[in-house]
Structures are given as structure tokens and as C-alpha cells.
Design an enzyme around this catalytic site. Sequence first.
Site, PDB file in Angstrom:
ATOM      1  N   LYS B  80       9.158  41.614  27.769  1.00 40.03           N
ATOM      2  CA  LYS B  80      10.032  40.701  27.012  1.00 40.03           C
ATOM      3  C   LYS B  80      10.257  41.241  25.607  1.00 40.03           C
ATOM      4  O   LYS B  80       9.312  41.709  24.960  1.00 40.03           O
ATOM      5  CB  LYS B  80       9.397  39.307  26.968  1.00 40.03           C
ATOM      6  CG  LYS B  80      10.313  38.225  26.387  1.00 40.03           C
ATOM      7  CD  LYS B  80       9.653  36.846  26.441  1.00 40.03           C
ATOM      8  CE  LYS B  80      10.561  35.763  25.875  1.00 40.03           C
ATOM      9  NZ  LYS B  80       9.900  34.432  25.852  1.00 40.03           N
ATOM     10  N   SER B 155      13.037  30.642  27.451  1.00 35.97           N
ATOM     11  CA  SER B 155      13.668  31.791  26.840  1.00 35.97           C
ATOM     12  C   SER B 155      13.509  33.097  27.625  1.00 35.97           C
ATOM     13  O   SER B 155      14.302  34.012  27.464  1.00 35.97           O
ATOM     14  CB  SER B 155      13.103  31.981  25.438  1.00 35.97           C
ATOM     15  OG  SER B 155      11.732  32.349  25.485  1.00 35.97           O
ATOM     16  N   SER B 179       8.750  28.606  28.234  1.00 37.53           N
ATOM     17  CA  SER B 179       9.577  29.819  28.343  1.00 37.53           C
ATOM     18  C   SER B 179       9.126  30.826  29.386  1.00 37.53           C
ATOM     19  O   SER B 179       9.847  31.776  29.677  1.00 37.53           O
ATOM     20  CB  SER B 179       9.668  30.515  26.984  1.00 37.53           C
ATOM     21  OG  SER B 179      10.528  29.815  26.125  1.00 37.53           O
TER      22      SER B 179
END
Lengths: 98, 507
Positions: B80, B155, B179
Site C-alpha cells: 500500500k 482506503s 480500510s
Amino acid sequence: MPAISRDEVAHLAGLARIEMNDAELDRMAGQLDVILGAVAQVREVAGDDVPATSHPMPLVNVTRPDVPRPGLSAEQALAGAPAQQEQRFRVPRILEED
Amino acid sequence: MSELIRRTAAELSGLLSSGEVSAVEVTQAHLDRIAQVDGDVHAFLHVAGEQALAEAAAVDTARKAGEQLGALAGVPIAVKDVMTTQGLPTTAGSKMLEGWIPPYDATVVRRLKEARLVTLGKTNMDEFAMGSSTEHSAYGATHNPWDLDRIPGGSGGGSSAALAAFEAPLATGTDTGGSIRQPASVTGTVGVKPTYGAVSRYGLIALASSLDQAGPCARTVLDTALLHEVMAGHDPLDSTSLTDGYPDVVAAAKAGATEGIAGLKIGVIRELHGGDGGYQAGVMARFDESLALLTKAGAEIVEVSCPSFTAALAAYYLILPSEASSNLAKFDAMRYGLRVGPAGVEAPSAEQVMAATRAAGFGDEVKRRIILGTYALSSGYYDAYYGSAQKVRTLIQRDFAAAFGQADVLVSPTSPTTAFKLGAKLDDPLSMYLQDVATIPANLAGVPGMSLPSGLADEDGLPAGIQLLAPAQADDRLYRVGAALESLLVESWGGPFLAKNTLEAMK
């Protein structure tokens, strides 16, 4: 009456150092008013006898032995700088003009 | 399509250690897949092809030389873009950090390197992890591999989509309010938010420091456990890092699949179960089926009540913006990142440059939350908003403590709905926030949570997810119950969940 006025949003944007034009302020004030309306219920939930929690797990202060260890070199630290001069960060003026 | 990309990380681990395939072959297969589908999916912000192949070749050389390697050595992973990677761009989905190359690795990234995983690239996300759809990324949204017109969650939608599209067998995530878990839920993958403090936050671009927790994402419970084991561990560089209490999650995942869960008590949280919470009928139907399977496997289902959870979302949207407004103050255009001068001003002051830069570099959602946090922390409102929210946090912790007195793990649907259409909630921030209604309590209390697929919702044929929650530092319970439920579900489906995806572009 709205929970937050357009003037208040303008003041907060100034405190947060975010430039905003009139259209943005109008839209932001409307959206924040809806959000604040929804979160206002927190004021009704807990009584005075409930302590506040700032952190999910118990915190202990952390120290380490005071011995030097390698860090970033000046070149590494400055590699992402928007501007640099003489191995230092070059910044816009910080004082008012005369 | 190469069969290698359909393999689990555990299977790849076996193939690599027996020498049946090389790390270079596995890496190349995934790079080929990325080249084939990522134009449609847009899971990656940066693909590090050459570096990945070099890392893989080094693993192959080490293996040939007889070096002792960890279980995941040579297995590819997607990282990420909120985690700093030395020498690779790290933007957190923001224009503020466009082109920034961090001079150091996050501890999580260092641990991945030490375990010799191969970094394929950096995955897309909502800007600074604020959002539930990846639509707040400054670099364009990621598309859900089940339906390219829908959101992949957020996210961490880049990581979840990369897994669901078979672009990577493993990915990292961070979970501040859901997320990791909500993207897993809407893409039919698995994700775990570990106990707060189990994975170091050093080198993670902070959103809300008392809520942020990094964790593993994968397609199976066992793979998630294998990655969890690599990521978790004490780190002196993070003052909130746990010094002990790291259960053996891999052993728990294996035990859950083989020994089952007879006698375990599973608590259904009344406040997160249907009713007027906006839960979709198909999500609830799959959830109830999972409960029936758990009952059949010998678990005891009890109902628990957590009355303060109804105020969790409100408390979260005061605490998070407050912490975020402070954390994001560091983006001041002075030492790194974007610098923009105000239009038409000669010799602008540092303050004017800051304000112009933050106007240009932050997206709408980030600005909204910074202003909201600045408001909640300002004198005159502090006690009413931030102070009250912190008290709610205490009540939520008490609710969890009482519930875990009655049950070993708690369950709820992960996300109230399946994946919604791109653009559907962009103009209505509050309805976007409601996506996290079931995942937020765990962050406020610091307890671990897992999402795994429960099936397809009848009304739209899209993945639904079930959430498991365990007491702090009992992350192993998630894996034990998760692996048991997964094996029952896979048996009922007759194969892995993602085999149900019939989208032509993903074949």
C-alpha cells in the site's frame, strides 16, 4: 440555525493554512454542517462520571540509551526538498516586509 | 493465464521451496498479469518490475546456495502506497507527495525485505487513507475486479483489487476505521486489522495515530496468517509497539481448518445486525448462513449487546479528524513534497506559500477532515466534541469487555452493503462514512478484526463479507474461527470464492 457558519469555516481554513475561494467555502460550510449535525450526538452519550480514553492500549514512556547512531545524511534529508541552499532547506521569507 | 497467479501464497511457498518453480518465474507471471489487467483495474500507482525481478533472482540464488529462507521468501507482494519504501515513490494517493522518494523504509517494509518477499509495486488508495472507495485518490479510482463500474472499497482498494484480480497473492494494508476490512469485504478477499500496536507504525504516513494499524491482506485465511506473522513484532522505533502478547496466528489458522471450533462461543452483536442500520438483505442472508454453518460445526451462538456502538461513528468522525488535522500539519511545503506559490503575489511569505500549497496539494475530503478536526479541537468546542468523543471511546471499550465475557469472538457483517457504483456517494460524505459503521468500534477499542467472504448477495451477485472480532492480543482466535468458517464455506461452494467471478476481463 446551522451548526457552523461560512465565516467560521473561513476562519478555520486560515488556522489550518488552507487557501479557499468563495465557492469552496460555501460548499464546505454546507457539508460540514451536515456532518456536525450527525456527530453532535456524542455530547448526549456519556455522563460526567465516564473518564476519557485517548488511546486504546496502556501507554508507557519509551527511552533508549543516549548513544549516537547513524541517521540520514544531509544529502538524503535534502533530497526531497522543494528548494535548498548551502546544505540547508531554503524557505520563503518568514518575517513581514518593512 | 498462467496457473501460478491462481495459487495461494502457501502453495507458492511449497512450489518455491521444493524447487518446482523459481521466484523469477512467479514474479514474471504476476508482472505479466499486471500488464494484462491493470489498465482496467488500476490497482497499482507504481510497478517496480525490474527491482522485483532482481529481488526474485537474489532469492533463487540464495536458495540454490542452501541458505535458510522463510516460508514466504520469493512470494510477490503489493505494498500500500502509505508505507515508505526507500528508492520507490510513495504518495499516499496525494498530489502533495507526487514524485517523493523516501530516504528510508517503513519497519513493515524492512520486515518484508528481511523475509525476502518480492515487492511488485505500490497500490492505490484514498488520499492519506481518507475514504471507503479509492475515489479520493489524486491519481484516479481503482475498479472492482467483480464489476469495473464499482468501487473496490477503501482506503486500501488498490491492495484488495490487486488480490481479487490475481495481480498479487499478498498485499499490505492499513486500517484506521475499516480500510483493510471493508475493501476485503467488497472484493471477496481476506483482511485483518491486528491488535493496535502489533504492527509497527514507523514509516507509515499517519492518518490518526491512536487508530492506525497496519495488517495483512490475502485471498485465504492461512495466507493472511503467514503475512501477519512477518509483519507483526515489537519495534523500538514505535513508542506504541507492543512488547509482548503475539499469539501464533499461523498455528491457529491451521488448527481452525483441521480441528474445528466445537465448543467455542460466538457472539452476534445486536447493534450491528440488520435493523435500521442500512444493511443490505443479501449481506444479511449470507451472514445468517455463516452463523448456521458455525452452529453446525459445534459453536454456540449467543447474542450480545454493545449499546455504545450506536455512537461509535460519531465519536470516530471527531477523533479521526482531530488527530488527522494535527498529523497533516507536517505538509507545510518546506522540507519535502509539493511547494506552490500563491498566484499574483511577489515575494510571498512562508505562511502564504503553505496555504497555497495545501490548497493545491490536498483533495476535497482531506480538506474537509482537516477543517472538521480544527473545529473539534478549537477552544470552546473541545470539551463538547473531542472530549465527549473520548468518553464514548471508554464506553465502547467497556461494551467490548462485557461482550468478551460472554463470547470468545464476536461477529457482524463487515460492510453493510456490497460494492456501490463509482461516483454514487462522492457528493454525500456522510453516506460514504456509513460504510464503516461496523468496522470502526474495533479501531476505537484497539481490538483485532478480520473480514472474510461470506458469499454473493442475491440481489446483485456481488461479494459480501463477515467480520470476526477478538479481544486485544488474542488475534489467534480470528484465524482459528476464520479458517474453520472458510473451510466450511469453500466446501459449500465447491471451490475457492474468487472462482465465482465470471467477469470476462478477469479470466
